[in-house]
Design an enzyme around this catalytic site. Sequence first.
Site, short mmCIF file in Angstrom:
data_model
loop_
_atom_site.label_atom_id
_atom_site.label_comp_id
_atom_site.label_asym_id
_atom_site.label_seq_id
_atom_site.Cartn_x
_atom_site.Cartn_y
_atom_site.Cartn_z
N SER A 68 0.80 -1.24 0.00
CA SER A 68 0.00 0.00 0.00
C SER A 68 0.82 1.27 0.00
O SER A 68 0.29 2.35 -0.25
CB SER A 68 -0.95 0.00 1.20
N LYS A 71 0.31 3.41 -3.01
CA LYS A 71 -0.96 4.10 -3.30
C LYS A 71 -0.82 5.62 -3.48
O LYS A 71 -1.40 6.17 -4.43
CB LYS A 71 -1.99 3.77 -2.22
N TYR A 192 -3.45 -3.06 -10.44
CA TYR A 192 -3.26 -2.75 -9.02
C TYR A 192 -2.30 -3.74 -8.36
O TYR A 192 -1.39 -3.36 -7.61
CB TYR A 192 -4.61 -2.77 -8.31
N TYR A 244 -3.63 3.96 7.85
CA TYR A 244 -4.77 3.10 8.19
C TYR A 244 -5.59 3.72 9.33
O TYR A 244 -5.75 4.94 9.38
CB TYR A 244 -4.29 1.69 8.58
N VAL A 262 1.66 -3.36 4.04
CA VAL A 262 1.68 -4.58 4.87
C VAL A 262 2.97 -5.38 4.72
O VAL A 262 3.22 -6.31 5.49
CB VAL A 262 0.47 -5.50 4.59
#
Length: 309
Positions: A68, A71, A192, A244, A262
């Site tokens: 992530s 992103k 993705y 998060y 992660v």
Amino acid sequence: MTRAAEDLSRYDLDALNNELRDTEGGEVDDSIPELAKADPALFGIATVTRDGDIRSAGDSRIPFSLQSAVKPFVYALALMDKGDDILDAVGTEPTGQAFDAIVFESETGRPPNPMVNAGALLTASLVDGRSAEERIERIMSGLSKIAGRDLVVDENVAKSEHLLGDRNRALGYLMRSAGTLHVDVDDAIHVYARACSVLVDTELLAMMGATLAFGGRNPVTGVQALSHEVVTETLSVMATCGMYDGSGRWLRRVGLPAKSGVSGGLVAVAPGRVGIGVYSPPLDEEGNSVRGVLASERLSDDLELHVLR
Ligand code: GLU
């Protein structure tokens, strides 16, 4: 030499790494088999300042997939390609829920922000490209410009992402049914998954953070990889949604736009001062690297980086 560079040139990253490396706690992510293989003892720290000075300590050259942490950079590339259409397509509000929560804005059906899986799936589908392959190429070349180095994909990670992406597929189909996702769901997942599987090391992650810290210009290559306006949009969403469900605590304790992943990577940005990369696989209950958060807190305190102080 800038003040940040002076402070950092005297800062003992090795001492910080040695002090925190025995910190226990956290679990290595096992959402995909490849990530579960990571050595929990690994711990790297790196910083990059405006003059391009790269400093690092510990396991800063060990490769890991962005997950992530990619992103914000995909969001920035989509903003570069489609401008305000991206701000119309994806919200910019934190959710306080898990990164893969099935949550959309009630009135518009939009993903709440580009830092959760639904938002990232959508922004990855909106970068320039008439096919999944062209969009992947656009993302790879854009990320490589930001990093100042040609980046590659970990094929094993990408394969397991794709095969185990049922929840992401569900998000894709929900967005198709809401009329927000306009490409084939499998194509969206493919793009993705490959973006999440891009390999970096801690120094490269700090370099990517530094490009954001210095208005979109890579401090080593001098390439203007992103516009200043896009960097402002990107840092804003990182500041509110990047960590998060711990984003509020992070902003209070560290005070820097950041994004975690992660695999245990964490990129933090002190605008105009320094890009920070940290990597250590054990994650806390919010999915953020235990040692990564501690190291970022210490750097923020010791170097007075908190943007709200
Ligand atoms: N590839 C992972 C997923 O799609 C990324 C999760 C994360 O790093 O937050 O769920």
